[in-house]
Design a protein around this motif. Structure first.
Motif, PDB file in Angstrom:
ATOM      1  N   MET A   1      26.642 -20.487  54.943  1.00 28.88           N
ATOM      2  CA  MET A   1      25.609 -20.488  55.972  1.00 28.88           C
ATOM      3  C   MET A   1      25.444 -19.081  56.533  1.00 28.88           C
ATOM      4  O   MET A   1      24.367 -18.637  56.825  1.00 28.88           O
ATOM      5  N   LEU A   2      26.578 -18.378  56.702  1.00 33.10           N
ATOM      6  CA  LEU A   2      26.554 -16.999  57.193  1.00 33.10           C
ATOM      7  C   LEU A   2      27.766 -16.337  56.573  1.00 33.10           C
ATOM      8  O   LEU A   2      28.896 -16.770  56.781  1.00 33.10           O
ATOM      9  N   ALA A   8      32.759 -12.963  61.781  1.00 32.89           N
ATOM     10  CA  ALA A   8      33.347 -14.082  61.045  1.00 32.89           C
ATOM     11  C   ALA A   8      32.242 -14.737  60.229  1.00 32.89           C
ATOM     12  O   ALA A   8      31.061 -14.499  60.462  1.00 32.89           O
ATOM     13  N   ALA A   9      32.636 -15.540  59.257  1.00 31.57           N
ATOM     14  CA  ALA A   9      31.673 -16.298  58.456  1.00 31.57           C
ATOM     15  C   ALA A   9      31.517 -17.696  59.055  1.00 31.57           C
ATOM     16  O   ALA A   9      32.402 -18.183  59.755  1.00 31.57           O
ATOM     17  N   VAL A  10      30.399 -18.311  58.770  1.00 31.56           N
ATOM     18  CA  VAL A  10      30.169 -19.698  59.179  1.00 31.56           C
ATOM     19  C   VAL A  10      29.907 -20.507  57.919  1.00 31.56           C
ATOM     20  O   VAL A  10      29.023 -20.161  57.122  1.00 31.56           O
ATOM     21  N   LEU A  11      30.701 -21.552  57.718  1.00 30.35           N
ATOM     22  CA  LEU A  11      30.610 -22.369  56.511  1.00 30.35           C
ATOM     23  C   LEU A  11      30.289 -23.806  56.863  1.00 30.35           C
ATOM     24  O   LEU A  11      30.681 -24.296  57.926  1.00 30.35           O
ATOM     25  N   ARG A  12      29.645 -24.488  55.940  1.00 28.76           N
ATOM     26  CA  ARG A  12      29.423 -25.916  56.123  1.00 28.76           C
ATOM     27  C   ARG A  12      30.750 -26.665  56.018  1.00 28.76           C
ATOM     28  O   ARG A  12      31.590 -26.338  55.173  1.00 28.76           O
ATOM     29  N   ALA A  13      30.918 -27.668  56.847  1.00 25.61           N
ATOM     30  CA  ALA A  13      32.076 -28.560  56.758  1.00 25.61           C
ATOM     31  C   ALA A  13      31.554 -29.973  57.003  1.00 25.61           C
ATOM     32  O   ALA A  13      31.850 -30.602  58.017  1.00 25.61           O
ATOM     33  N   PRO A  14      30.730 -30.458  56.064  1.00 25.80           N
ATOM     34  CA  PRO A  14      29.955 -31.683  56.322  1.00 25.80           C
ATOM     35  C   PRO A  14      30.837 -32.893  56.602  1.00 25.80           C
ATOM     36  O   PRO A  14      30.402 -33.831  57.272  1.00 25.80           O
ATOM     37  N   LEU A 114      39.089 -22.636  51.443  1.00 22.99           N
ATOM     38  CA  LEU A 114      38.686 -23.773  52.268  1.00 22.99           C
ATOM     39  C   LEU A 114      38.063 -24.832  51.380  1.00 22.99           C
ATOM     40  O   LEU A 114      37.542 -24.533  50.305  1.00 22.99           O
TER      41      LEU A 114
END
Lengths: 289, 289
Positions: A1-2, A8-14, A114
Motif C-alpha cells: 500500500m505504501l 515506515a511501510a504500510v501493508l495490507r493485513a486483510p 510478514l
C-alpha cells in the motif's frame, strides 16, 4: 500500500492478524561470498524467512530488510542481492516493502517477513496428538550434502544439484497454507534438521514422534555424494537443515495430496525415535547413532 | 496473540493494515558499550523504531528483534538489553513478539517495529501544501549536544540531562497518532536532523519549507553546553538527529495542543530555508551557514 521512502511501510493485513518472523544473517557465518553469488544470497535469505511464514499456515506478503554493507562493496553486488530478494518474493506473490542501509565491515542482513493467515488458524508447533501421522513436504538432506561438498572442495558438475540446493533452497511454500486447510495439527519449517525440528514439535506438544526411516527417501544424488565423501546419506536426511522442507502432523486417516509423504506417527511419550536406528530427545547435540 | 517460540509470531492487526519499519544497529557505529548500558541500548534501539511507526500516525504494537551476540558477552548484558526493549515498548503498550539470536563478533541488533493505524490514513512525508504551518513535538538538539559532550569526555553531572538524551531518547510517541487525528498533512521522525528531515518533506511534497529560527527553543542546557565546547547551540537544534522529535505540517488555522510548537510554514518552491540564516536544499551534506 505504501512502500520504501517513508518512515515506515504500510501493508495490507486483510485477515486482521499479521504473521511476522525475523532472522539475522552474517557473512562468514551464514553465507560466503566465494561460495554464493549476491543473487543466491538474496534468494536464500528471503527463502528462509518466507518459509517460516509458510510454516505457520500463512501466505507471505512482504519482506523488510536491514542491510549492513562494506564501503568497498561493488554496486552490482547490491543489485544482485536486491534481485534475489525480489525474485524469491515473487514466487509467493510477496514484495520487498522497505528497508534500511548502514555501513558495516562485514555484510549483515536483517530480514523480516510478514504474512497473512487468510482467515485460517495458525498452525503452531504444539498441536500434535497421539495417533496423528507425521508427513513431510519438500526436500531433505540436499543442502547439507551440498555444504559437505563445498567444504570438501568437490564443486564439480556431477553434484551441482546438491551445491545449488545449499546456495538456493526451494521451500514448498504452497504446502504451508495447504497444510492448514488440510487440518494439520502442528507444523514446523525444517531449518535445523528433521530430528531436531521434530524434537521441537514433540516437546511443544508433550508427545513422542516415531519416524520410519524406510519411509524417508534417500535420492540417488545423495547416495552418490555420500559415497564420494565417505558419509552416510541418511544422516544428511535426518539432521541436515537449510532445505526448508515443511514437517507437519495430521489426524490419522487424512487424505494427503502427493506433495506430502507420511514418514512416521505421533505416540504417547516424549522425544523423537527413528525406528531401529536412532534415539534422540533433544536436538542436534543429542543426536546419536 | 502468539509470541516467541514458534516459526513466527502472530499479532493482531485490527485495522486490516499493518505499519512496519526496520533498522540495523551495529556496535561501534550506532552505540558504544563504554558510553551506554545494555539497558539504555535496548531502550534507544526500540525507541528509534517505535518513533518511525508513530511518525506514520500509527500506534506501535510490537517489536521483533534479531540479535548477533559475541560468545563472551555476559548473560547480564543480554538481560539488560531485553529489559530495555521491554520497558520502551511498555511506554506505548507494545511488546517484544519474537526474535532470533546468532553468534557474532560484534553486537548487531536488527530491530523491526509494527504498528496499527486504528482506521486513520497514514501520514506520509509527501502531503505538505503551500500555506500549511510546520510544527514540532519533542526535543531537538539534546542528543547531539550529549554526543558532543561524550566525544569531548565531558560527562559530568552538570550536563547529565544531555548525555542521558543521547543514551535514551524520549520520542513524543502519542503525538504521532495525535497528529493524524488533528489533520497533519505530512509528518516525519527527526532522526537525521531538523533541516535534513524537513528536506525530505519538502522534496516529497514538491514544496519549500521556511523555518523561523526565533520560534526554535534553544534551552539553557544547550546554551551552557555550547559555551563549554565552543559550539553553536542552534546548530545542534537545526542539524542534530537522534532525539526522535516529530515534525509535521498542518493546514493553516489548525488549533494545535501545547505539545506542538509552530516553527515555520510551507510555501511554493523547493528546499528548506531557515530565515535569515541558512539555506539548505539537500541533507546534512549540503547544510551551509
Amino acid at each position: 500500500m505504501l512502500g520504501p521512502g517513508d518512515d515506515a511501510a504500510v501493508l495490507r493485513a486483510p485477515d486482521g492478524r499479521v504473521v511476522v518472523t525475523t532472522d539475522l544473517l552474517l557473512e562468514g557465518r551464514h553465507f560466503r561470498r566465494d561460495w554464493s553469488s549476491a543473487y543466491d544470497i538474496g534468494r536464500k535469505a528471503a527463502a528462509q524467512n518466507l518459509a517460516d511464514v509458510a510454516a505457520m499456515g500463512a501466505d507471505p506478503t512482504a519482506l523488510v530488510v536491514g542491510l549492513g554493507l562494506p564501503a568497498d562493496l561493488p554496486a552490482e553486488w547490491l543489485d544482485g542481492l536486491t534481485d534475489g530478494f525480489g525474485d524469491e518474493c515473487a514466487l509467493v506473490g510477496a514484495s520487498v516493502a522497505g528497508g534500511d542501509i548502514t555501513r558495516s565491515e562485514q555484510i549483515v542482513l536483517g530480514v523480516t517477513a510478514l504474512g497473512d493467515l487468510g482467515g485460517r488458524a495458525p498452525v503452531t508447533r504444539s498441536g500434535a496428538r497421539p495417533g496423528d501421522v507425521v508427513a513431510i513436504a519438500g526436500r531433505l538432506g540436499y543442502a547439507a550434502a551440498g555444504l559437505a561438498l563445498l567444504l570438501a572442495g568437490r564443486t564439480g558438475e556431477a553434484f551441482q544439484e546438491l551445491t545449488d540446493a545449499h546456495r538456493r533452497p526451494r521451500p514448498p511454500y504452497a504446502c504451508g497454507p495447504g497444510a492448514a486447510v488440510l487440518g494439520a495439527t502442528a507444523m514446523a519449517d525444517v531449518s535445523d534438521g528433521l530430528v531436531q525440528d521434530l524434537g521441537h514439535i514433540a516437546a511443544a506438544g508433550g508427545v513422542r514422534v516415531e519416524v520410519d526411516p524406510d519411509a524417508l527417501e534417500v535420492p540417488a544424488e545423495l547416495t552418490a555424494a555420500a559415497a564420494e565423501l565417505g558419509e552416510d546419506p541418511l544422516r544428511w536426511v535426518l539432521t541436515g537443515g537449510e532445505d526448508h522442507a515443511l514437517v507437519a502432523s495430521y489426524p490419522a486417516g487424512v487424505r494427503l495430496p502427493p506433495e506430502w509423504r507420511v514418514i512416521g506417527r505421533v505416540t504417547d511419550g516424549e522425544g523423537v525415535q527413528v525406528t531401529g536406528r536412532v534415539e534422540a530427545r533433544g536436538g542436534w547435540d543429542h543426536f546419536r547413532d
